[in-house]
Design a protein around this motif. Structure first.
Motif, PDB file in Angstrom:
ATOM      1  N   LEU A 112       0.891  -1.182   0.033  1.00 37.45           N
ATOM      2  CA  LEU A 112       0.071  -0.021   0.035  1.00 37.45           C
ATOM      3  C   LEU A 112       0.884   1.210   0.057  1.00 37.45           C
ATOM      4  O   LEU A 112       1.737   1.262   0.933  1.00 37.45           O
ATOM      5  N   ILE A 113       0.675   2.409  -0.954  1.00 31.78           N
ATOM      6  CA  ILE A 113       1.403   3.413  -0.873  1.00 31.78           C
ATOM      7  C   ILE A 113       0.256   4.712  -0.759  1.00 31.78           C
ATOM      8  O   ILE A 113      -0.664   4.579  -1.386  1.00 31.78           O
ATOM      9  N   ARG A 122      -2.552   0.531  -4.375  1.00 29.42           N
ATOM     10  CA  ARG A 122      -2.121  -0.950  -4.392  1.00 29.42           C
ATOM     11  C   ARG A 122      -0.807  -1.237  -5.449  1.00 29.42           C
ATOM     12  O   ARG A 122      -1.150  -0.816  -6.416  1.00 29.42           O
ATOM     13  N   ASP A 123       0.242  -0.992  -5.046  1.00 31.06           N
ATOM     14  CA  ASP A 123       1.542  -1.340  -5.963  1.00 31.06           C
ATOM     15  C   ASP A 123       1.795  -2.777  -5.974  1.00 31.06           C
ATOM     16  O   ASP A 123       2.282  -3.371  -5.094  1.00 31.06           O
ATOM     17  N   PRO A 147      -0.237   4.761   8.700  1.00 33.67           N
ATOM     18  CA  PRO A 147       0.289   4.057   7.532  1.00 33.67           C
ATOM     19  C   PRO A 147       1.374   3.057   7.864  1.00 33.67           C
ATOM     20  O   PRO A 147       1.910   3.159   8.965  1.00 33.67           O
ATOM     21  N   PRO A 148       1.438   1.925   7.225  1.00 36.50           N
ATOM     22  CA  PRO A 148       2.257   0.768   7.307  1.00 36.50           C
ATOM     23  C   PRO A 148       3.943   1.374   7.735  1.00 36.50           C
ATOM     24  O   PRO A 148       4.243   2.410   6.916  1.00 36.50           O
ATOM     25  N   LYS A 149       4.560   0.718   8.440  1.00 35.81           N
ATOM     26  CA  LYS A 149       6.098   1.287   8.601  1.00 35.81           C
ATOM     27  C   LYS A 149       6.772   0.866   7.521  1.00 35.81           C
ATOM     28  O   LYS A 149       6.698  -0.136   6.583  1.00 35.81           O
ATOM     29  N   ASN A 150       7.645   1.945   6.906  1.00 34.18           N
ATOM     30  CA  ASN A 150       8.648   1.681   5.791  1.00 34.18           C
ATOM     31  C   ASN A 150       9.999   1.806   6.216  1.00 34.18           C
ATOM     32  O   ASN A 150      10.593   2.987   6.274  1.00 34.18           O
ATOM     33  N   SER A 165       7.791   3.020  -0.972  1.00 31.79           N
ATOM     34  CA  SER A 165       7.102   1.769  -0.835  1.00 31.79           C
ATOM     35  C   SER A 165       6.444   1.323   0.554  1.00 31.79           C
ATOM     36  O   SER A 165       6.863   1.842   1.472  1.00 31.79           O
ATOM     37  N   ASN A 166       5.666   0.399   0.331  1.00 27.27           N
ATOM     38  CA  ASN A 166       5.058  -0.286   1.566  1.00 27.27           C
ATOM     39  C   ASN A 166       4.281   0.518   2.521  1.00 27.27           C
ATOM     40  O   ASN A 166       4.314   0.458   3.810  1.00 27.27           O
TER      41      ASN A 166
END
Length: 399
Positions: A112-113, A122-123, A147-150, A165-166
């Protein structure tokens, strides 16, 4: 197929399908109004989907109209109410369809971006396509704020064309508000004011007597007391602060915001950017202490767009609550009865999430203020917490 393992796409009946996940399990705990559904293997399921476990849990809450809670440290993910495993597995299929599978090739190998305009994409690593999710779903607000950790986030200043990303926010060295160019100050000001006005019009406070004495004498007395309190109040906040904080970027931002309350959200954000702390959670705490005074309830709508821009994670929300705690607990203690209205304004502006407020309201902490003050502020928040609980019960009854 091994027991307890299913295909991520359960519509694919192929025992050699490479994308698998544990079968979602549930456990009912409690009884009466305290009954809840615990998902003991949510972390394992989420790991197979390459998503944080809070996302599918929150998705269940959105779909069921039920409150959810997370204790990531102890690996507990809960949906209020009694829900059987079959129902939640069906809902998980919906989550996978909406937030995991590539819309083009239906492959679950996606990240997910979150774009600069807070759209979620969605990548797909399999086919290379980037497809958007339905931003009308309630879960999207939660994802944008959490947001998801990157770990691979790029630090290059010129990387504005390729989002990280991510699930991390794509950033330029000077990120614009709401995706507008930094030079478009007039347009930017209009957008922020318009958004704040919209939030103000949509806000509907609970019809409770969460009030305070507003007579001229009371206002004058509170103002005098607040001025002396603010003079000695460290704007940095938190027990880790030192005497040097007055000269730190946070101390500078706090003093500037206090002296320029009428400057407007755009100028406040620019000042935070100038000091290099616009993305820091502690900046949110400082602004909560310095932008508001005894008229905080009336001032929140005008600043809602600013806080909505800056509050982007659970940590930011907790810092905002800490700033409110210090403001009403130390600078304006006579405003403690207004805590429910303050929380309601931030909640209805979609800045504070219900699970964060519920967790905060039930855990006394001395991180921002002394323990006794923390108790008083949380005690005052009980009408709002009760309203949240009753609203959830009402949603469940409607089901």
């Amino acid at each position: 197929m091994a027991a307890g393992i299913v295909n991520i796409r359960r519509d694919v009946d192929d025992k050699f399908y490479r994308y698998r996940m544990p079968l979602l399990l549930t456990k009912i705990e409690g009884k009466g109004n305290g009954i809840k559904t615990v998902i003991p293997n949510m972390s394992d399921v989420a790991r197979a989907l390459s998503r944080p476990p809070t996302y599918p849990t929150k998705f269940f809450g959105c779909e069921l109209g039920a409150q959810t809670s997370f204790d990531e440290k102890n690996d507990r993910y809960i949906v209020n109410g009694a829900h059987d495993a079959t129902k939640l597995r069906e809902l998980l299929d919906g989550f996978i369809e909406k937030f995991v599978l590539c819309k083009s090739c239906k492959n679950p190998e996606t990240d997910l971006i979150i774009t600069k305009t807070d759209d979620i994409v969605r990548d797909c690593k399999a086919c290379g396509e980037r497809t958007g999710v339905d931003m009308r779903h309630k879960l999207t607000t939660f994802i944008v704020k959490n947001p998801p950790k990157n770990p691979r986030k790029s630090k290059k200043k010129g990387s504005t064309d390729t989002p990280a990303s991510n699930g991390a926010h794509a950033e330029a060295s000077t990120p614009p508000i709401d995706g507008l160019d930094a030079e478009s100050d007039d347009e930017l000001t209009k957008r922020i004011k318009a958004e704040a006005a919209d939030l103000n019009e949509e806000s509907e406070l609970v019809k409770e007597d969460w009030s305070v004495d507003t007579s001229a004498e009371a206002v004058k007395a509170r103002t005098k007391a607040a001025e002396s309190a603010m003079a000695s109040l460290s704007l940095g906040g938190g027990e880790e602060d030192s005497d040097e904080d007055a000269d730190s970027p946070y101390g500078q931002l706090g003093r500037w915001a206090q002296e320029n309350r009428e400057a407007g959200p755009v100028e406040v954000y620019k000042k935070a950017e100038e000091l290099g702390i616009a993305k820091k959670h502690k900046a949110v705490q400082v602004l909560a202490q310095s932008l508001f005074n005894e008229d905080i309830v009336a001032q929140i709508p005008a600043n809602a767009a600013l806080f909505k821009k800056m509050v982007t994670s659970e940590k930011h929300q907790k810092s905002l609550l800490g700033g409110i705690e210090r403001l009403v607990g130390m600078a304006y203690p006579s405003l403690i009865p207004l805590v429910p209205k303050i929380l309601m304004e931030f909640y209805q502006a979609d800045i504070l999430a219900e699970d964060i407020v519920q967790q905060w309201g039930t855990h006394v902490s001395k991180k921002f203020v002394d323990r006794e003050t923390s108790k008083k502020v949380r005690k005052a928040s009980e009408p709002f917490l009760k309203w949240l609980e009753e609203a959830d019960d009402s949603d469940e009854d409607d089901e």
